[in-house]
Design an enzyme around this catalytic site. Structure first.
Site, PDB file in Angstrom:
ATOM      1  N   CYS A 179      51.182  61.897  23.893  1.00 35.80           N
ATOM      2  CA  CYS A 179      49.907  61.653  24.562  1.00 35.80           C
ATOM      3  C   CYS A 179      50.088  61.105  25.973  1.00 35.80           C
ATOM      4  O   CYS A 179      49.122  60.942  26.711  1.00 35.80           O
ATOM      5  CB  CYS A 179      49.034  60.704  23.734  1.00 35.80           C
ATOM      6  SG  CYS A 179      49.553  58.985  23.829  1.00 35.80           S
ATOM      7  N   GLY A 210      46.829  28.379  12.285  1.00 41.36           N
ATOM      8  CA  GLY A 210      48.283  28.387  12.280  1.00 41.36           C
ATOM      9  C   GLY A 210      48.915  27.588  11.156  1.00 41.36           C
ATOM     10  O   GLY A 210      50.120  27.668  10.939  1.00 41.36           O
ATOM     11  N   CYS A 232      54.129  57.329  20.359  1.00 38.08           N
ATOM     12  CA  CYS A 232      53.351  56.148  19.988  1.00 38.08           C
ATOM     13  C   CYS A 232      53.597  55.779  18.531  1.00 38.08           C
ATOM     14  O   CYS A 232      53.582  56.643  17.651  1.00 38.08           O
ATOM     15  CB  CYS A 232      51.846  56.420  20.135  1.00 38.08           C
ATOM     16  SG  CYS A 232      51.272  56.532  21.816  1.00 38.08           S
ATOM     17  N   CYS A 282      47.371  57.430  19.393  1.00 42.94           N
ATOM     18  CA  CYS A 282      47.986  58.633  19.955  1.00 42.94           C
ATOM     19  C   CYS A 282      47.084  59.851  19.697  1.00 42.94           C
ATOM     20  O   CYS A 282      46.812  60.637  20.609  1.00 42.94           O
ATOM     21  CB  CYS A 282      49.362  58.837  19.328  1.00 42.94           C
ATOM     22  SG  CYS A 282      50.411  60.009  20.200  1.00 42.94           S
ATOM     23  N   CYS A 291      54.704  58.019  26.178  1.00 37.11           N
ATOM     24  CA  CYS A 291      54.681  58.714  24.887  1.00 37.11           C
ATOM     25  C   CYS A 291      54.826  60.212  25.144  1.00 37.11           C
ATOM     26  O   CYS A 291      54.136  60.789  25.988  1.00 37.11           O
ATOM     27  CB  CYS A 291      53.372  58.434  24.155  1.00 37.11           C
ATOM     28  SG  CYS A 291      53.123  59.498  22.692  1.00 37.11           S
TER      29      CYS A 291
END
Lengths: 257, 358, 281
Positions: free
Chosen positions: C244, C33, C266, C272, C241
């Site tokens: 899909c 970080g 998606c 997808c 979605c």
């Protein structure tokens, strides 16, 4: 009992000019020390050195956090420790509230910052503390989401005080806390400060050129001139029977309160 | 049935081809040669070299041609090319005092050793469009004089002899290299000057102008402005001595600024310094003013809060390649971020609708 | 910029530069970080278009790698196409659109839906690496705040959001605390993706213009900042979605006709397509 703050030989120069020289005193828990003098007398420089905003050229500022670890020299502390002190045990009230507030953050955010800085993570609890403190400094809690820029000067100063005291500090530094305010507003603020200092058992160092302020708030007084302390004693003693010629001049130059 | 947009690769290829066609323009008009750009758009070439941080007029001219005359795009091409070049070593500092000057003027002295040399300048031209140029006529040759073999000492050296101007600190350590190390603050003066000399001309000009209008005013005079060629010398390790490896054209500006001093320190003028590749007077003077403004701390001046005194502000925003890239990147798709904001706004609006009326 | 690229070193950057970047990467992995300054080079694509990610990718690529590049979750967006072809030409590495098959994935604004596994590297393109930047513009000050772990201001910002809007109004680039120490900007991914920051893969973040590299090592704790009574929520459009049928993926909203009809699909095109090919829905 040991002093909360033990100041020894604090000196700060600006090139060849003396800011303050060889200042020493002890501040006891619950005691309020007033520092008076005209502008240029070195009182603000001294306050800067004591509060860790300025590095003194010589001397020590020993602070006893009361945690059993004994007194520590603030001037020799690592920056991280000093900052922690500044947002927990200590508080600093600036003359101009703009220097002590975040003007683009709501009143509630201003008061809550010190709590969040030390790990408070409950929004509702932070907000409740902020509301409580707004009440204590006589600001309508309905204004908790307003920004300080929408507040009057007196309200801004009271908000700054709330922001500083919310974390329950043991030692408060104040630099001309009533400077720049109308006389009537000053009186109300002084009253408020006196109540808070008494209720919370605060220790404080107050720098001012206004003898009315120290008369009302300070237990003891230091008179500064040309960077040096010329007289020190109990407030009433110094104000009613000044010994040093400069103190006499200072006292006689203002109306008695 | 919905089918997601495809064919990004094809679209890019086609766009590139179209771009090439646009660059060429009307094929009925003769194509611009790199030599023509190098020889006739010299100030554009100089700017690309200065801000591209690469002294190569041929490459700069090529970049201008490829960029369709967009100088920032050309600078970008040069910078990207520069990245890939191996570094063989560092030259000695060039001696601008020994510059073969085409131009050398001082605003602080009427006359001086070496004289005022006006050189090829726009300064006293009347800015009237010259329609003869549209007819593409030949230009008559300008009058010539023999080069003056006399030295042209720097104007600030005269002041220095009297102690009237602060000397420049001599630093033995190698200066840091902005293009090899990350810029970190506070930056030393050498680093600041590197950032300024490759900074965008318009940005540095604007910053300099702001100091003249009172935002960090420091009372500059152009002590000297000189344009000319300097030899570049480099020590070759295998030889053990320095040889001249070429010449570069440079523009150097030294300003004489507001004096500093106190009861204990005698008053002295101070300096600002600008140096750029090629003939770039506007840039060199601007750089000198901003360099001087950024020195407020070391000279014990007040921070008036002026943008030109703010090292982080000036240095972080002077580079036009960084600026234009970040600015133009908002053309890239952001629909994922946007979608998440749309969702949030819908949710917040729904919360307001559902809230009971007070 | 076509075949001239063969003149350049493997993956464009010279070996000295790659070494410099790898050192920064190792330091970044050692201090999760923490933003490591690095001497970002000028690349042949503009700053702000992924130069940081491209440099990190260039420093990590080996000839055996299989590279996937996505922008907004999709492999076929123009900038993803451009960066993929850049490495295909300069490094000659194999490319793929399948997250599961890739050894290195460079991304802008998304984390793939398919959970990443050990051995994979995810490289993020970062525009503004400093999570405190819009609270404090000065680099000297923000670096000090990180050094002293002085993060009160960050929560003040979240407090202000709730006070004003009733909710934390950060929808993307949602700040996180890494390994209990540094507050980090996860790049402008939607906050839906934040939980995926705790991953088995190595995650590297490159900010070219701002000259910073940072990292999240595998299996590192990543906590999205919040309040106990206003907890972080990884939200997404509340639809399946349309292609899909997935209910667990992040969705793009697509406007399909002049009347403003819209559908949700998606954003992760590989996810997808894989689901559609597998007959799921």
């Amino acid at each position: 009992m040991t002093p909360l703050l033990q100041v020894e030989g604090v000196t700060r120069r600006y090139g060849a000019r003396i800011g303050c020289e060889d200042v020493g005193f002890a501040l006891w828990p619950g005691e309020v020390m007033g520092i008076v003098g005209e502008s240029g007398s070195g009182k603000s420089t001294l306050l800067g050195c004591l509060s860790g905003h300025l590095a003194p050229d010589a001397g020590r500022v020993l602070y006893d956090a009361g945690s059993g670890g004994g007194a520590q020299d603030v001037t020799a502390m690592p920056e991280a420790a000093r900052r922690r002190l500044l947002r927990t045990d200590w508080a600093f009230v600036h003359q101009n509230p703009r220097d002590g507030l975040r003007m683009n953050v709501s009143a509630g955010g201003n008061v809550g910052e010190r709590l969040m800085a030390v790990g408070a993570r409950n929004y509702g609890a932070i907000r409740a503390r902020a509301e409580d403190w707004l009440g204590r400094v006589e600001i309508d809690t309905a204004r908790i989401d307003d920004r300080p820029s929408a507040f009057s000067g007196g309200m801004q100063q009271r908000l700054q005080i709330a922001r500083n005291l919310v974390s329950g500090p043991r030692l408060v530094f104040m630099d001309e806390p009533t400077g720049g305010l109308d006389v009537s507003v000053q009186a109300r603020l002084l009253d408020l400060l006196r109540g808070l200092v008494r209720d919370m058992g605060l220790s404080a160092v107050i720098v001012t050129h206004d003898l009315a302020v120290v008369r009302l708030l300070a237990d003891r007084l230091m008179v500064m001139k040309g960077g040096q302390v010329v007289e020190t004693g109990l407030t009433d003693q110094v104000l009613d029977d000044p010994q040093h010629a400069y103190s006499q001049l200072l006292v006689s130059s203002v109306l008695q309160v | 049935m919905y089918v997601a947009v495809k064919g990004g690769a094809r679209a890019i290829e086609n766009a590139h081809a179209w771009l090439a066609e646009e660059r060429r323009g009307d094929p009925g008009v003769a194509e611009l040669s790199v030599a023509q750009i190098r020889g006739q758009l010299t100030l554009a070439v100089d700017r690309v070299m200065a801000e591209g941080s690469l002294y190569d007029p041929d490459l700069a001219a090529l970049a201008i041609k490829q960029a369709r005359g967009d100088l920032i795009e050309a600078i970008f091409l040069i910078r990207a090319y520069r990245t890939t070049l191996p570094r063989f070593g560092a030259a000695y500092p060039v001696d601008t005092g020994a510059m073969a000057c085409d131009r050398r003027i001082s605003a602080t002295f009427k006359d001086l050793p070496g004289g005022q040399v006006l050189g090829p300048t726009f300064d006293y031209t009347h800015r009237l469009l010259d329609f003869k140029l549209a007819a593409e006529g030949e230009t008559p040759p300008a009058a010539r004089a023999e080069p003056d073999p006399a030295a042209m000492p720097r104007v600030t050296e005269f002041l220095n002899q009297e102690g009237l101007i602060q000397g420049e600190a001599h630093i033995d350590t190698s200066p840091p290299d902005l293009t090899r190390e990350p810029l970190e603050f506070p930056a030393c003066r050498a680093l600041r000057q590197q950032a300024l000399t490759r900074g965008d001309e318009g940005f540095v000009l604007g910053m300099a102008y702001s100091t003249q209008r009172g935002y960090g005013r420091n009372h500059p005079f152009v002590g000297e402005l000189r344009v000319g060629t300097c030899s570049v010398e480099m020590e070759i390790p295998e030889l053990g001595f320095a040889i001249e490896i070429g010449e570069v054209e440079l523009t150097e500006c030294e300003t004489v600024n507001q004096f500093a001093g106190s009861k204990t320190e005698a008053a002295q003028f101070t300096r600002g310094y600008g140096l750029v590749f090629g003939h770039g007077e506007r840039k060199a003077i601007s750089m000198a003013l901003v360099d001087r403004a950024l020195r407020w701390r070391e000279l014990g001046e007040d921070d008036s809060g002026a943008p030109a005194q703010d090292e982080e502000f000036v240095l972080q925003h002077a580079d036009n390649i960084q600026a234009t890239g970040f600015l133009e990147h908002i053309k890239l798709p952001h629909y994922v971020d946007f979608q998440s904001e749309v969702e949030l706004v819908r949710k917040l609006r729904a919360a307001v609708r559902e809230a009971p009326d007070d | 910029m076509t075949d001239d690229l063969r003149e350049y070193n493997f993956a464009y950057l010279d070996e000295e530069t790659k070494r410099m970047i790898r050192r920064a990467l190792l330091k970044a992995l050692a201090i999760p970080g923490y933003q490591v300054p690095f001497a970002s080079r000028e690349m042949p694509m503009p700053y702000g278009w992924g130069t940081g990610g491209v440099q990190v990718t260039a420093a990590c690529l080996v000839p055996e790698d299989r590279l996937k590049v996505i922008d907004q979750g999709a492999d076929d967006t123009t900038n993803a196409v451009s960066i993929r072809s850049f490495f295909a030409r300069t490094a000659g590495v194999a490319t793929t659109e399948r997250a599961a098959e890739a050894t290195l994935i460079q991304t802008r604004h998304r984390i793939p839906e398919t959970p990443l596994r050990e051995g994979q590297i995810l490289v993020y393109q970062v525009p503004i690496p400093e999570p405190l930047r819009f609270l404090e513009p000065r680099e000297t000050e923000t670096r000090r705040m990180h050094a002293l772990e002085d993060y009160g201001l960050m929560h003040v910002k979240l407090y202000e959001d709730i006070a004003r809007h009733g909710a934390i109004s950060t929808a993307y680039a949602y700040p996180v605390k890494v390994a209990g120490r540094y507050v980090m900007d996860p790049s402008p991914i939607p906050k839906f993706d934040n939980p995926k920051l705790e991953s088995a893969a190595i995650q590297l973040f490159g900010a070219g213009r701002e000259q910073r590299i940072y990292a999240v090592p595998p299996y590192t704790q990543v906590v999205s900042l919040d309040f106990e009574d206003h907890p972080f929520e990884a939200s997404k459009p509340d639809h399946p979605c349309a292609l899909c049928g997935a209910t667990d993926s992040y969705l793009d909203e697509v406007i399909t006709d002049d009347a403003g009809a819209r559908m949700f699909v998606c954003s992760d095109t590989d996810y997808c397509a894989t689901r559609q090919a597998g007959g799921a829905a």
